[in-house]
Scaffold this active site. Structure first.
Site, mmCIF file in Angstrom:
data_model
loop_
_atom_site.group_PDB
_atom_site.id
_atom_site.type_symbol
_atom_site.label_atom_id
_atom_site.label_comp_id
_atom_site.label_asym_id
_atom_site.label_seq_id
_atom_site.Cartn_x
_atom_site.Cartn_y
_atom_site.Cartn_z
ATOM 1 C CD GLU A 1 11.648 -46.191 -0.962
ATOM 2 O OE1 GLU A 1 10.490 -46.015 -0.551
ATOM 3 O OE2 GLU A 1 12.070 -47.272 -1.408
ATOM 4 N N GLY B 1 12.707 -41.358 -3.359
ATOM 5 C CA GLY B 1 11.362 -41.476 -2.788
ATOM 6 C C GLY B 1 11.264 -40.574 -1.580
ATOM 7 C CB THR B 2 11.111 -36.884 -1.351
ATOM 8 O OG1 THR B 2 9.944 -36.735 -2.167
ATOM 9 C CG2 THR B 2 12.359 -36.627 -2.187
ATOM 10 C CG ASN B 3 5.988 -39.387 -0.372
ATOM 11 O OD1 ASN B 3 6.207 -38.196 -0.557
ATOM 12 N ND2 ASN B 3 5.050 -40.048 -1.016
ATOM 13 C CE LYS C 1 -3.955 0.022 2.255
ATOM 14 N NZ LYS C 1 -3.736 -1.330 2.655
ATOM 15 C CG HIS D 1 -13.621 -10.475 3.287
ATOM 16 N ND1 HIS D 1 -14.010 -11.746 3.672
ATOM 17 C CD2 HIS D 1 -12.352 -10.323 3.725
ATOM 18 C CE1 HIS D 1 -13.028 -12.318 4.321
ATOM 19 N NE2 HIS D 1 -12.012 -11.483 4.377
#
Length: 921
Positions: free
Chosen positions: A783, A804-806, A26, A486
């Protein structure tokens, strides 16, 4: 801390548009508009650094700031020829929050500050309107009491109702049977006379005294300090915190506070206020779009208390021919000036602008300009069209679209041919279809959504306090408010369907009364919709239907195709999909997937025909018995792979061999046990014993993945045969096939050497039987932390790694993804994690293991292909890390493929920018 105050006014400004971090959106916008010669009421901005210092000092303003503010007030007095705190020439100000990221309605604003009884009389004399002065005073008391003194607005409702009934009696309106909403429609604020307003002001002061034990503050200076502190305090109010979490806005940013000379849109019929957009934020259409209210303050537009009018002769929000209520019809010269300003601002910022304006006695003032929030569909169209107009480059267009927002484009809409029971019509505030149970409170929406139920939040109008319920709901329906209310603005930002300004509905006491009309607009009766009833919203048309209405798949626009083509041209990371069936593979390819990064073979065993043979295999007490059962599964597996290979012709397909522990395939209830007992001839008691024997305390770390192949190699033999037989058959038909066989949960080279020997032995047998060879790759999932640390050894056997990021997140953090929901929210709340690590990668911990695995694997095998197949493969912030880490591809669910493609392009452009400047297109 640097300087605390940045002044703007009389064509000069200390700040500019580049200082959003310091001045908030703003304050930076007001400074830039002032520099451009656009009419802006003068004021000054207290920086975000002051906000952060205020919190660091235990909510105390830093030394010297109050003196700087007093000096800035003096400059305003000189510019306006008025005095703050004076009854003879009163100067009133607004005190407004403004973070660097737009947070509509989440923080606090106070208008008309600087009034007391004496100054209100002076304002009446100066303006010639006692009604206006008293109305401004009662508005100020209400806002200040709520925001600064902590007296909730609902404490004042009875007092306002009494004032309306008092005015109604004078007007000859029978108000005895009217509820509060009906009374407000019959007696709006503009009809409250001075006597009613004076009585209302006294009642409001009495309420404040009773609630706080202190009289309402009469000293304008004390009011100002209280308001500034309240604006800073609102940075950490509940609704702002919820909004920041939803939109990933850091708490450390803080908010600025802008103090600005008041201009008044409620000084009569030659005054007004409104909100405008330089393009349609719902569709992206290039047209000046917005709404206004004559004789009103800005809060009246966003609050939705009155139904606003369109800006132009052709209609915008209402979408029809002009009835004389548009700004263009009522004030053509002001409209022409506003139209010129909006064009100038869009050209200057090269971005769609959201504008707030006030007209005071035919004089236009801009109160805000900021980048407009928009739907995903609008974002895509605007970015592409601006690039074609030469306003921005194609690369800038790619960066303009939030990847997460295009999820809105990929989901169903109302089926136009389906039978529907029309309930009501309102304004099409945010597109998309949503069906759910009606709820009437934000808390209840959140509670039921937490139980897995789809809900529609129905309100007379939403307020910032409803933010948590709006997030939880599938859609939002309001009785009041326009397309810039809104509810509309927040719903568009969240990608929620919203119908606003639905005047046919009245909400009270847990019910929604709906007045029905015929085709000629005549009332035909009424319907009552209760809590829990099903309704369907069509936010694109503003239509509300009773019950659930079928939907049809999303239709992607030409602009979407163009943007994705531009993204594909610049991205480096390839994007694959997690897909287990031919249908999933087809969906993924239609969304631009460049292969399958994870085909989970266990999902193929749960079909009713197959689960029986799978259970026979598990229950067999010998290798021969297991092989007999697996022989029944072989044709099913082969058929599945045939379908997937055909759909992904010419693209790589990574198939993960069986991963979960075997007990997951056994029946879990007595009815299933009895059925299996009849089919196998094994007693239910023996089956129950076998199930208990296989059950594990921590199955995610138990007998699963490649460990199954070590103890029962015949399982992986059957799967390898099914894959390679299917590949040979597809290749024989002239279809290119690229299978990749992936071993899950490995942590040692020996595991891989054993499973590789198994797969290669099967391959030789199959190729000999089929009389043809098919090239395939052998690889593994990373993993486990040990797998990442010993990646060099694994690369001796493996031609590719898929992170396998889980599970890598789970095993690295020691947190179960199935159970962590009980406390992860508190961890994020406390700042332990910036985000849920199962949704957005823990770069510092898990990310470092990915980099270690990359470096050690490629040191042994330079051409090692690296990918990601966990849920993080569809998360834009995680994709940015994978780009920096130099991985080859990410894989995600089919519907997230376009998101990943765009995120990968943005990550590539960010990496390019980090390397240094280059010529743009």
């Amino acid at each position: 801390m640097g300087r605390s105050i940045y002044f703007f006014g009389a064509g000069q400004a200390d700040g500019d548009a580049q200082q959003k971090d310091l001045l908030g959106g703003k304050g930076a916008g007001l400074a830039e508009m002032t520099r451009l010669g656009i009419p802006v009421p003068p004021g000054f901005t207290v920086t975000t650094e002051v906000c952060n210092a205020y919190y660091a000092a235990g909510k105390v303003l830093p030394a010297g700031v109050e003196d700087e503010i007093k000096a800035a007030i003096g400059r305003l007095e000189s510019l306006r020829g008025a005095r703050f705190g004076s009854a003879d020439a009163p100067l009133l100000v607004s005190v407004r929050s403004g973070a660097r990221a737009s947070m509509p309605g989440m923080m606090d604003t106070i208008l008309n500050l600087g009034l007391n009884d004496e100054i209100a009389q002076g304002l009446a004399r100066r303006t010639g309107s006692e009604r206006f002065a008293l109305d401004a005073y009662r508005r100020f008391i209400l806002a200040y009491a709520d925001i600064v003194l902590g007296v909730p607005r609902d404490r004042f409702e009875d007092a306002l109702g009494r004032a309306r009934r008092q005015a109604a009696a004078k007007l000859g309106v029978d108000a005895t049977r009217l509820n509060s909403a009906e009374l407000e429609r019959k007696v709006p604020d503009s009809l409250l006379d001075p006597e009613s307003l004076a009585a209302l002001i006294q009642r409001q002061k009495d309420i404040v005294l009773g609630a706080t034990g202190r009289p309402f503050p009469d000293d304008p200076a004390a009011q100002l300090w209280g308001a500034i502190r309240a604006v800073f305090d609102s940075w950490k109010n509940h609704r702002a915190e919820v909004y920041r979490k939803i939109h990933d806005i850091p708490e450390a940013w803080g908010t600025a506070c802008t103090i600005q000379v008041m201009v008044f849109g409620n000084l009569g019929d030659d005054s007004g206020t409104g909100v405008a957009f330089t393009r349609d934020p719902s569709t992206g259409e290039r047209r000046f779009y917005g709404e206004w209210l004559p004789n009103a303050q800005g809060e009246d537009v966003v609050a939705g208390v009155r139904t606003p009018h369109p800006l132009s002769l052709t209609g915008t929000g209402a979408g029809g021919a002009d009835d004389g209520s548009s700004l263009e019809a009522r004030m053509p010269a002001v409209y022409a000036e506003l139209f010129a300003v909006q064009g100038k601002l869009e050209q200057h910022f090269r971005e769609v602008q959201d504008l707030e304006f006030t007209i005071q006695q035919n004089e236009l003032f801009l109160l805000q300009c900021r980048a407009a929030k928009r739907t995903g569909r609008a974002a895509v169209r605007i970015a592409v069209e601006m690039a074609k107009e030469g306003l921005i480059s194609q690369r800038e267009a790619i960066l303009r679209v939030d990847p997460g927002s295009i999820d809105q484009l990929l989901h169903p809409s109302i089926d136009p041919s389906a039978p529907k029971e029309l309930l009501a019509r309102g304004l099409p505030a945010s597109p998309g279809a949503a069906t759910g149970q009606v709820v009437f409170s934000a808390d209840e929406a959140e509670r039921r959504a937490g139980q897995g139920r789809a809900v529609i939040l129905v309100r007379s109008e939403t307020s910032p306090e409803d933010i948590h319920g709006m997030k939880a709901a599938r859609g939002i329906l309001t009785a009041r408010g326009g397309m810039t209310s809104h509810a509309a603005v927040v719903a568009r930002g969240m990608g929620k369907s919203c119908v606003a300004g639905c005047s046919a509905i009245s909400v009270s006491q847990g019910r929604m009364a709906v007045t029905t009309y015929d085709d000629h607009g005549r009332t035909t009766g009424a319907i009552t919709v209760k809590d829990g009833d099903l309704i369907t919203l069509d936010g694109g048309t503003g239509t509300v239907y009773l019950g659930a209405v079928p939907t049809v798949p999303a239709a992607l626009s030409d602009e979407f195709g163009e943007l994705m083509a531009w993204a594909d041209a610049v991205r480096r990371l390839r994007v694959r999909s997690n897909a287990d069936t031919p249908h999933d593979a087809r969906t993924a390819r239609n969304f631009g997937a460049e292969g399958i990064g994870l085909c989970r073979t266990e999902h193929m065993f749960f079909d009713e025909e197959r689960i029986q043979a799978m259970r026979e295999m598990i229950l067999a007490d010998s290798e021969l018995g297991r092989r007999r059962a697996l022989a029944k599964l072989l044709p099913f597996q082969r058929s599945d792979f045939l379908g997937v290979f055909r759909e992904m012709a010419g693209l790589p397909v990574t198939i993960r061999l069986l991963d979960p522990p075997l007990h997951e395939f056994l029946p879990q209830d007595e009815a299933q046990l009895a059925q299996l007992s009849r089919a196998t001839g094994v007693s239910a008691e023996d089956l129950r014993h076998k199930s208990e024997e296989l059950a594990e305390y921590n199955p995610m770390l138990g007998h699963r993945g490649c460990r199954l192949a070590i103890t029962s190699p015949e399982i992986y033999e059957m799967q390898a045969r099914a894959i390679l037989e299917a590949a040979c058959e597809v290749a024989a038909a002239g279809i290119e096939v690229e299978p990749e066989i992936m071993i899950p949960l490995s942590m040692t080279r020996r595991e891989l050497s054993l499973t590789r020997a198994l797969v290669e032995e099967v391959a030789e047998k199959v190729f000999a039987e089929k009389g043809r060879r098919v090239d395939f790759r052998f690889g593994t999932m990373i993993e486990l932390p040990r797998a990442a640390l010993r990646a060099g050894e694994l690369a001796e056997e493996s031609e590719f790694f898929s992170f396998g990021t889980n599970d890598l997140t789970q095993t690295t953090l020691g947190i179960s993804r199935d159970d962590a929901g009980r406390f992860l929210g508190a961890y994020v709340e406390a700042g332990v994690f910036a985000k849920d690590p199962f949704q957005s990668l823990d770069v510092a911990g898990v990310g470092e293991l990915v980099e270690i695995g990359r470096d050690r694997g490629r040191a042994v095998r330079p051409g090692l292909k690296l990918g990601v197949c966990g849920e993080h493969g569809g998360d834009p912030s995680s994709i940015a890390f994978f780009e920096r880490a130099g991985l080859d591809y990410v894989s995600c669910s089919p519907f997230r493929v376009p998101i990943a493609r765009l995120a990968a392009a943005q990550a590539a452009l960010a990496a390019e920018a980090a390397r240094g400047p280059r010529a743009t297109d």
